[in-house]
Enzyme design. Structure first.
Site, PDB file in Angstrom:
ATOM      1  N   ASP A  63      48.507 -34.121  30.216  1.00 13.30           N
ATOM      2  CA  ASP A  63      49.869 -34.560  29.903  1.00 13.30           C
ATOM      3  C   ASP A  63      50.857 -33.401  29.942  1.00 13.30           C
ATOM      4  OD1 ASP A  63      49.192 -37.205  29.524  1.00 13.30           O
ATOM      5  OD2 ASP A  63      48.715 -36.928  27.412  1.00 13.30           O
ATOM      6  N   ASN A 120      91.703 -17.806   4.573  1.00  8.60           N
ATOM      7  CA  ASN A 120      90.626 -18.049   5.530  1.00  8.60           C
ATOM      8  C   ASN A 120      89.261 -17.985   4.846  1.00  8.60           C
ATOM      9  OD1 ASN A 120      89.446 -18.371   8.107  1.00  8.60           O
ATOM     10  ND2 ASN A 120      89.028 -16.170   8.131  1.00  8.60           N
ATOM     11  N   ASN A 150      92.867 -24.990  11.190  1.00  8.96           N
ATOM     12  CA  ASN A 150      93.453 -23.815  11.828  1.00  8.96           C
ATOM     13  C   ASN A 150      94.732 -24.147  12.564  1.00  8.96           C
ATOM     14  OD1 ASN A 150      91.414 -22.235  10.898  1.00  8.96           O
ATOM     15  ND2 ASN A 150      90.223 -22.306  12.787  1.00  8.96           N
ATOM     16  N   ASP A 189      49.113 -36.318  24.663  1.00  8.33           N
ATOM     17  CA  ASP A 189      48.122 -35.639  23.828  1.00  8.33           C
ATOM     18  C   ASP A 189      47.132 -34.797  24.623  1.00  8.33           C
ATOM     19  OD1 ASP A 189      46.824 -37.752  24.975  1.00  8.33           O
ATOM     20  OD2 ASP A 189      46.384 -38.808  23.118  1.00  8.33           O
ATOM     21  N   GLU A 249      84.709 -17.745  13.343  1.00 10.10           N
ATOM     22  CA  GLU A 249      83.637 -16.752  13.373  1.00 10.10           C
ATOM     23  C   GLU A 249      82.337 -17.301  12.782  1.00 10.10           C
ATOM     24  OE1 GLU A 249      86.249 -16.702  11.530  1.00 10.10           O
ATOM     25  OE2 GLU A 249      85.811 -16.149   9.464  1.00 10.10           O
ATOM     26  N   ILE A 286      89.982 -17.811  14.570  1.00 11.24           N
ATOM     27  CA  ILE A 286      88.735 -17.704  15.350  1.00 11.24           C
ATOM     28  C   ILE A 286      87.584 -18.207  14.481  1.00 11.24           C
ATOM     29  CG2 ILE A 286      87.018 -16.040  16.168  1.00 11.24           C
ATOM     30  CD1 ILE A 286      89.116 -14.610  17.617  1.00 11.24           C
ATOM     31  N   ASP A 330      52.920 -43.496  24.508  1.00  7.24           N
ATOM     32  CA  ASP A 330      51.589 -44.045  24.777  1.00  7.24           C
ATOM     33  C   ASP A 330      51.272 -45.058  23.700  1.00  7.24           C
ATOM     34  OD1 ASP A 330      51.251 -42.258  22.783  1.00  7.24           O
ATOM     35  OD2 ASP A 330      49.764 -41.027  23.785  1.00  7.24           O
ATOM     36  N   VAL A 332      92.440 -13.756  13.230  1.00  9.77           N
ATOM     37  CA  VAL A 332      91.179 -13.659  12.495  1.00  9.77           C
ATOM     38  C   VAL A 332      90.851 -14.981  11.828  1.00  9.77           C
ATOM     39  CG1 VAL A 332      90.070 -12.627  10.481  1.00  9.77           C
ATOM     40  CG2 VAL A 332      91.280 -11.192  12.133  1.00  9.77           C
ATOM     41  N   ASP A 363      87.812 -22.042   4.979  1.00  7.67           N
ATOM     42  CA  ASP A 363      86.868 -22.174   6.102  1.00  7.67           C
ATOM     43  C   ASP A 363      85.479 -21.655   5.770  1.00  7.67           C
ATOM     44  OD1 ASP A 363      89.141 -22.916   7.248  1.00  7.67           O
ATOM     45  OD2 ASP A 363      89.029 -21.566   8.975  1.00  7.67           O
TER      46      ASP A 363
HETATM   47  P1  ADP Z   1      45.180 -44.995  25.980  1.00  7.40           P
HETATM   48  O1  ADP Z   1      44.921 -43.818  25.105  1.00  7.40           O
HETATM   49  O2  ADP Z   1      46.555 -45.059  26.531  1.00  7.40           O
HETATM   50  O3  ADP Z   1      44.804 -46.290  25.363  1.00  7.40           O
HETATM   51  P2  ADP Z   1      43.001 -43.923  27.631  1.00  7.40           P
HETATM   52  O4  ADP Z   1      43.305 -43.227  28.907  1.00  7.40           O
HETATM   53  O5  ADP Z   1      42.566 -43.124  26.475  1.00  7.40           O
HETATM   54  O6  ADP Z   1      44.248 -44.858  27.277  1.00  7.40           O
HETATM   55  O7  ADP Z   1      41.865 -44.989  27.887  1.00  7.40           O
HETATM   56  C1  ADP Z   1      41.799 -45.785  29.035  1.00  7.40           C
HETATM   57  C2  ADP Z   1      40.572 -46.651  29.023  1.00  7.40           C
HETATM   58  O8  ADP Z   1      39.413 -45.841  29.086  1.00  7.40           O
HETATM   59  C3  ADP Z   1      40.419 -47.492  27.768  1.00  7.40           C
HETATM   60  O9  ADP Z   1      40.981 -48.754  27.934  1.00  7.40           O
HETATM   61  C4  ADP Z   1      38.927 -47.614  27.611  1.00  7.40           C
HETATM   62  O10 ADP Z   1      38.438 -48.699  28.363  1.00  7.40           O
HETATM   63  C5  ADP Z   1      38.417 -46.330  28.215  1.00  7.40           C
HETATM   64  N1  ADP Z   1      38.142 -45.311  27.185  1.00  7.40           N
HETATM   65  C6  ADP Z   1      39.035 -44.736  26.375  1.00  7.40           C
HETATM   66  N2  ADP Z   1      38.478 -43.802  25.579  1.00  7.40           N
HETATM   67  C7  ADP Z   1      37.164 -43.796  25.910  1.00  7.40           C
HETATM   68  C8  ADP Z   1      36.029 -43.045  25.447  1.00  7.40           C
HETATM   69  N3  ADP Z   1      36.133 -42.116  24.492  1.00  7.40           N
HETATM   70  N4  ADP Z   1      34.842 -43.300  25.989  1.00  7.40           N
HETATM   71  C9  ADP Z   1      34.727 -44.228  26.953  1.00  7.40           C
HETATM   72  N5  ADP Z   1      35.740 -44.946  27.426  1.00  7.40           N
HETATM   73  C10 ADP Z   1      36.950 -44.765  26.926  1.00  7.40           C
HETATM   74 MG    MG Z   2      43.381 -42.226  24.631  1.00  8.94          MG
END
Ligand code: ADP
Ligand code: MG
Length: 908
Positions: A652, A742, A714, A648, A287, A285, A329, A282, A746
C-alpha cells in the site's frame, strides 16, 4: 564488544560470540547492564528544546531590526525615554515570541512521543515486544514482512528475506539477504548478511543479532532523523505563505501612506513622523502569525491524537479539512475485525453452523440445529486440520472475563487466521484427540496479490500442502474434491454449487474462504506461489465481521460534509457490496442502474476513459490489488479531488505516499505503511478519520479567524492615524504608545483565538477547496465595521478630551483602541455565529487573554512610573467605564451583521 567490528565478514557463530550473545537472547540483567553502558538506541539529534537558544532566536527577526532602527531614530532625536521603551518592547516581544514558540514546540514533542517504534526481541528466551530505543548490542530480534528494522544487525536466519534500503543507499529494488560471511571490504550496499536501522523488510522473515545501535548505526553516521515529524511544502504552507505576503503588503502599504501624508501633506517633524510610521509598521506586521499558525496546527494535531488519529506530518491536519474523497479499506476499518467463522460448507454438500461470538473458544458445531461431532466426518476433520495448521495466528490465555461473558483470549496474528484457529479450537475443546500431530515444515504467508496462504506440513509421516484463500482462487487451483466417500473429480456442476454457496454467503456480508490440500513429498516446497496447484477441494468457511459501531454515522456525516466515501477492498464483490450497504456507502435500496453498484478488479481492465467514468460513478471496488488502488487515486486527483486513503500493507505504501493524506492503520498496519503515511490511526477506525476531518476544518477556520482578527484590527488602527493626519490633528498616539497597544492586544489575544473549538455545523459545509485563500472577500465587511466603530469612537474621544490636554486625549484614545480590539476578539471566535450563541465565556483562553490585556492597559495608565514613561494621564474611573461600555459597540455591530447574513443564507 565493539559496534564497529566488521560483523559481515564473520560467521553467525563468530558474530554471536563477538557480541557475547546466544540464539535465545540476552538475560534481562545483561540487557539492563548494556543499556547503561551503551545508552538508548536513539539517533542523537537536536531532539529537546533548548529554551535559551529559542529565546535568542527571537532576536533574529526582521521586526527587531525595524525596532532597533526606531530606537536609533529616537536616540538621534533625543527622546531617551522612547529609546528605553522601545528596548523594553523588544524584550517583551522576545518573551512573548518565546512563549508562543515554546508552546508550539512542546506540542510537537508531545506528538513525537506518540510515534514510538517497537521491536520484537528475545530476552531470557522469551519473545517480547519492546520499544526500539531499549535495544542493546547483542539483542536477538525478529522481523517480518513490513517491519522497520530497529538497529543495525547481523542476520542469523532468514526466510525469503528481502529488504528495501532506499532510505540508506538509494537503491529502490528489494535486496535479497542471506547469512554467509562476506569479504571484509564489501561495500555497504552489498553487505547482504547485514540489516540496517531505518530500512524495511519487504518480504519474508528474519532473526538477527543487533550489532550497532543509535549513533553507531550506519543511519546514525549520516545522522538522518527518521520517523520524525516532517514539514514539507504542502498545500497549507503555500496558503500561509500567501497570507503572510498579503498581510505584509497591506502593512507596508498603509504605513507608507502614513509617512507620506504626515511628512508631505502635513508637515509634522521628520523624527516624529518616522517614529510613528515605524511604530505603525511594527504593529501592523503580523509578527506572531507563523507561531500562531504552528500553534493552531499543533492544537489541532493534539486534539486529533486524543481522538486516536496521530499526525506524522504537521500540516496534514489542515489538509484533512479539504479532503473530498476518502478511499477506505473494509476489514478492520469499516468492520470490527473480530472475525468469527459462522458457517462451514463441505465438499460433500453438507452445511455446518458454528455457534459463539468473537474470539471466545466457546461454541459448538451444529447441523440443522443438532450438535454434531467431527469424529465420524473425515471431510470436516480435514477442514479443521487445515484451519488449525495453515495458520500463523496464536491464541493466548483468556483475558479476565467480564461479567458472565465467556472470556476472549489474547490473540496475535491476522484476524482471518485467528477466526480459523478459533474454529478448530472449538471442535478440539470437545474432542481432544480429534486431529493428528502435525509438524510445520514451511510456510507461505498470505499476500493480497496472490490471495491465499499455504503451509507445508508432515502429518503422520506424510507430507501435505495445506492451502487457505479466496474461494475462486482456490477453486481454480483445485481439480479434485474430498467427500465422505473419498476423492472425486471436481466437476463443473460441483464448482457451480460451491460458487452459488459462496455468492449466497457473500451477499450476507460474510467473508468467505476456500480450504484445500494436496499430498506432497520431499520435492515440494512453498517457496513460490506457483508451486501451489492440483489441489483437493475441502470446503468453504463463512466468516462474519460486523460493521463497527459509529461507522454508519460517520459515513452519513461524510455525505452531508460533501465527502465521497469509496470502499476499496481485497474481499469478494458481494461481501464488499453487502458491507457497503450496511454502513451506508451504498443506499439500502440502491439497485443496479446505468452503472453497477460494485466492481471487481478484472472489470476495471478497460481503457482510461471508461475507467475514469467507472471511478466517477461506482463506490465499491473489490478484489483490488494495491496497483489499482493507486490508479483510482491518481484519477481522482487529476479531477481536482483531495484524497485521503487508508492502507496497511507493504504494497500500500506507493498509494499512501501518492494520496494527499495517507492514513495508516496503527494496529494492523506495517511499519512501511506507517512511514509512508501522514496520519496513523491508533484504533484503525473509519469513524476516527471523519473526526479528524472535522478537526482539520477547525484548523483552517481558526487560522482564518486569527488572520481576520489581525487584519481587521490593524487596518482600523492605521485608518485612525490616516484620518487624524488628514484632519490635521496631533498624532492620536505616540510611537511608544502604539507599540504598547500592539503588545497588549494582538500579541495576547491571537493566542486565545488559536484555541477556538469548532462551532455549529462545520461538517455540514462542503470541503474547503484545495487552493482557497485564507484571506478572502468575507473579511471586507468586518474590516469596514471595525474601522467605522474604532475610528468613530477614537476621533470622538480625542476631540472630547483634547481641551484637557494632549496626554489625556491620547490616554482615552489608547483605551478606546485597545478595548475595541479586545472586544473584536470575541467577534472573531466565529465568523458566522453569534458569540452569545456559542457562549461568550466558553473559550477560557480568550477569557484569560481578555483579563491579561485589560490588566496590562490599566497598569500602564495607573502606575505612576509607567504612566510617566508612556506619558499617560489618569482618567476618572467613570470615564473609563463609559469608554469600556462604548467599546463593546464592535460586538453589537458585528452581531447585527452576522444576524443579517445568516438570515440571507436562510432565505436562499
Ligand atoms: P480486505 O482486507 O480488503 O478484506 P484482503 O486482501 O486482506 O482484503 O483479502 C482478500 C481475500 O483473501 C479475502 O476475501 C479472503 O478470501 C482471502 N484472505 C484474506 N486474508 C487471508 C489469510 N490470512 N489467509 C488466507 N486467505 C485470506
Ligand atoms: Mg486484509
Amino acid at each position: 564488544m565493539e559496534q564497529k567490528f566488521p560483523y559481515h565478514s564473520v560467521t553467525v557463530e563468530e558474530a554471536l560470540e563477538k557480541l557475547q550473545s546466544q540464539p535465545d537472547g540476552l538475560t534481562d540483567e545483561e540487557a539492563k547492564r548494556r543499556q547503561q553502558e551503551y545508552g538508548p538506541n536513539e539517533l542523537t539529534g537536536k531532539e529537546g528544546i533548548n529554551p535559551i537558544l529559542l529565546f535568542l532566536n527571537q532576536f533574529k527577526d526582521f521586526l527587531i531590526l525595524v525596532l532597533v532602527i526606531a530606537a536609533g531614530v529616537a536616540w538621534y532625536a533625543g527622546h531617551m525615554v522612547d529609546v528605553y521603551v522601545i528596548l523594553g518592547v523588544i524584550m517583551f516581544n522576545a518573551v512573548l515570541g518565546f512563549f508562543q514558540e515554546y508552546r508550539a514546540e512542546k506540542a510537537i514533542q508531545a506528538l513525537k512521543s506518540m510515534l514510538k517504534q517497537e521491536a520484537k526481541v528475545l530476552r531470557n528466551g522469551q519473545l517480547r515486544t519492546l520499544e526500539a530505543r531499549e535495544l542493546v548490542p547483542g539483542d536477538i530480534i525478529q522481523l517480518e514482512e513490513g517491519d522497520s528494522i530497529p538497529a543495525d544487525a547481523r542476520l542469523i536466519r532468514g526466510k525469503n528475506l528481502q529488504t528495501i534500503e532506499a532510505s540508506l543507499t538509494g537503491e529502490s529494488l528489494p535486496i535479497e539477504k542471506h547469512t554467509e560471511p562476506l569479504d571484509e571490504k564489501t561495500n555497504l550496499g552489498d553487505k547482504t548478511n547485514m540489516l540496517w536501522k531505518g530500512t524495511h523488510v519487504a518480504r519474508g522473515s528474519a532473526t538477527a543479532v543487533v550489532a550497532a545501535i543509535g549513533g553507531a548505526t550506519e543511519l546514525g553516521k549520516i545522522s538522518q532523523s527518521l520517523g520524525s515529524i516532517k514539514a514539507t511544502t504542502t498545500n497549507f504552507r503555500k496558503k500561509t505563505e500567501r497570507l503572510a505576503k498579503q498581510m505584509a503588503f497591506i502593512a507596508i502599504g498603509t504605513s507608507t501612506l502614513v509617512f507620506l501624508l504626515g511628512y508631505f501633506y502635513r508637515d509634522y517633524a521628520f523624527e516624529e513622523v518616522l517614529l510613528v510610521t515605524v511604530a505603525t509598521l511594527v504593529s501592523s506586521i503580523p509578527e506572531g502569525l507563523p507561531a500562531v499558525i504552528t500553534i493552531v496546527l499543533a492544537i489541532g494535531a493534539n486534539r486529533m491524537a486524543k481522538q486516536n488519529a496521530i499526525t506524522r506530518e504537521f500540516t496534514s491536519t489542515e489538509m484533512l479539512g479539504s479532503v473530498s474523497v476518502i478511499l477506505t479499506d473494509k476489514t478492520g476499518t469499516l468492520t470490527k475485525s473480530v472475525l468469527t467463522v459462522g458457517s462451514v460448507y463441505l465438499g460433500d454438500g453438507s452445511e455446518v453452523e458454528v455457534s459463539g461470538t468473537g474470539y471466545a473458544v466457546d461454541g459448538e458445531l451444529r447441523h440443522e440445529g443438532q450438535s454434531i461431532t467431527a469424529a465420524d466426518n473425515p471431510v470436516l476433520q480435514k477442514l479443521l486440520l487445515i484451519s488449525k495448521e495453515c495458520n500463523n495466528a496464536h491464541l493466548g490465555k483468556p483475558k479476565a472475563g467480564e461479567g458472565g461473558k465467556s472470556a476472549e483470549p489474547e490473540v496475535t496474528g491476522d484476524p482471518t487466521e485467528v477466526a480459523l484457529l478459533v474454529l478448530a479450537k472449538k471442535a478440539l475443546a470437545k474432542e481432544k484427540g480429534l486431529l493428528p500431530e502435525v509438524k510445520q515444515i514451511d510456510d507461505l504467508p498470505f499476500s493480497s496479490e496472490q490471495k491465499f496462504r499455504a503451509t507445508l506440513v508432515e502429518v503422520e509421516g506424510q507430507r501435505e500442502l495445506l492451502v487457505v484463500g479466496a474461494p475462486e482462487k482456490i477453486l481454480k487451483l483445485s481439480n479434485r474434491i474430498l467427500t465422505k466417500q473419498g476423492l472425486q473429480e471436481l466437476t463443473e456442476e460441483l464448482r457451480l454449487r460451491i460458487q452459488n454457496k459462496n455468492d449466497e454467503w457473500a451477499d450476507k456480508a460474510m467473508r468467505v474462504l476456500g480450504l484445500a490440500y494436496v499430498e506432497a513429498d520431499a520435492s515440494n516446497s512453498v517457496a513460490k506461489a506457483d508451486e501451489v496447484k492440483n489441489l483437493v477441494w475441502v470446503g468453504i468457511t463463512g466468516i462474519v465481521d460486523p460493521p463497527r459501531t459509529g461507522v454508519q454515522e460517520a459515513v452519513s456525516d461524510c455525505k452531508s460534509a460533501g465527502i465521497r466515501v469509496i470502499m476499496v477492498t481485497g474481499d469478494h464483490k458481494k461481501t464488499g457490496a453487502a458491507i457497503a450497504r450496511e454502513v451506508g456507502i451504498l443506499d439500502a435500496d440502491a439497485g443496479e442502474g446505468k452503472y453497477p453498484l460494485a466492481l471487481q478488479e478484472d472489470e476495471l481492465e478497460v481503457d482510461d476513459r471508461q475507467f475514469e467514468e467507472l471511478v466517477d460513478h461506482v463506490s465499491v471496488f473489490t478484489r483490488v490489488s494495491p496497483n489499482t488502488k493507486l490508479r483510482i487515486a491518481e484519477h481522482l486527483q487529476s479531477k481536482g479531488h483531495l484524497i485521503a486513503m487508508t492502507g496497511d500493507g507493504v504494497n500500500d505504501a506507493p498509494a499512501l505516499k501518492r494520496a494527499d493524506v495517507g492514513i495508516a492503520m496503527g494496529i494492523r498496519g506495517t511499519d512501511v505503511a506507517k512511514d509512508a503515511s501522514q496520519i496513523v490511526l491508533s484504533d484503525d477506525n473509519f469513524a476516527t478519520i471523519v473526526r479528524a476531518v472535522r478537526e482539520g476544518r477547525i484548523v483552517f477556520q481558526n487560522v482564518r479567524q486569527t488572520s481576520f482578527f489581525l487584519l481587521t484590527t490593524n487596518f482600523a488602527f492605521v485608518s485612525v492615524f490616516i484620518i487624524t493626519i488628514i484632519l490635521g490633528w496631533p498624532f492620536p498616539l505616540t510611537a511608544t504608545q502604539i507599540l504598547w497597544v500592539n503588545l497588549v492586544t494582538d500579541g495576547v489575544m491571537e493566542l486565545g483565538l488559536a484555541t477556538e473549538r469548532g462551532h455549529g455545523d462545520i461538517m455540514k459545509h462542503k470541503p474547503i477547496p484545495r487552493d482557497v485563500n485564507i484571506l478572502d472577500r468575507s473579511v471586507v465587511p468586518y474590516i469596514l465595521l471595525m474601522s467605522v466603530v474604532m475610528l468613530g469612537l477614537a476621533l470622538a474621544s480625542f476631540a472630547y478630551y483634547l481641551p484637557q490636554g494632549e496626554e489625556t486625549a491620547r490616554t482615552a484614545v489608547f483605551i478606546v483602541i485597545s478595548m475595541t480590539q479586545v472586544f473584536n476578539t470575541f467577534n472573531m471566535r466565529s465568523l458566522e455565529y453569534s458569540v452569545f450563541g456559542i457562549g461568550i465565556f466558553s473559550n477560557k483562553y480568550v477569557n484569560m487573554a481578555f483579563i491579561a490585556s485589560v490588566l496590562l492597559q490599566l497598569i500602564v495608565v495607573y502606575t505612576p512610573f509607567l504612566s510617566g514613561v508612556f506619558r499617560f494621564e489618569k482618567l476618572p474611573i467613570v470615564d473609563l467605564l463609559i469608554i469600556f461600555v462604548l467599546s463593546t459597540l464592535v460586538i453589537w455591530v458585528a452581531e447585527i451583521y452576522k444576524w443579517v447574513s445568516r438570515k440571507k443564507l436562510d432565505n436562499v
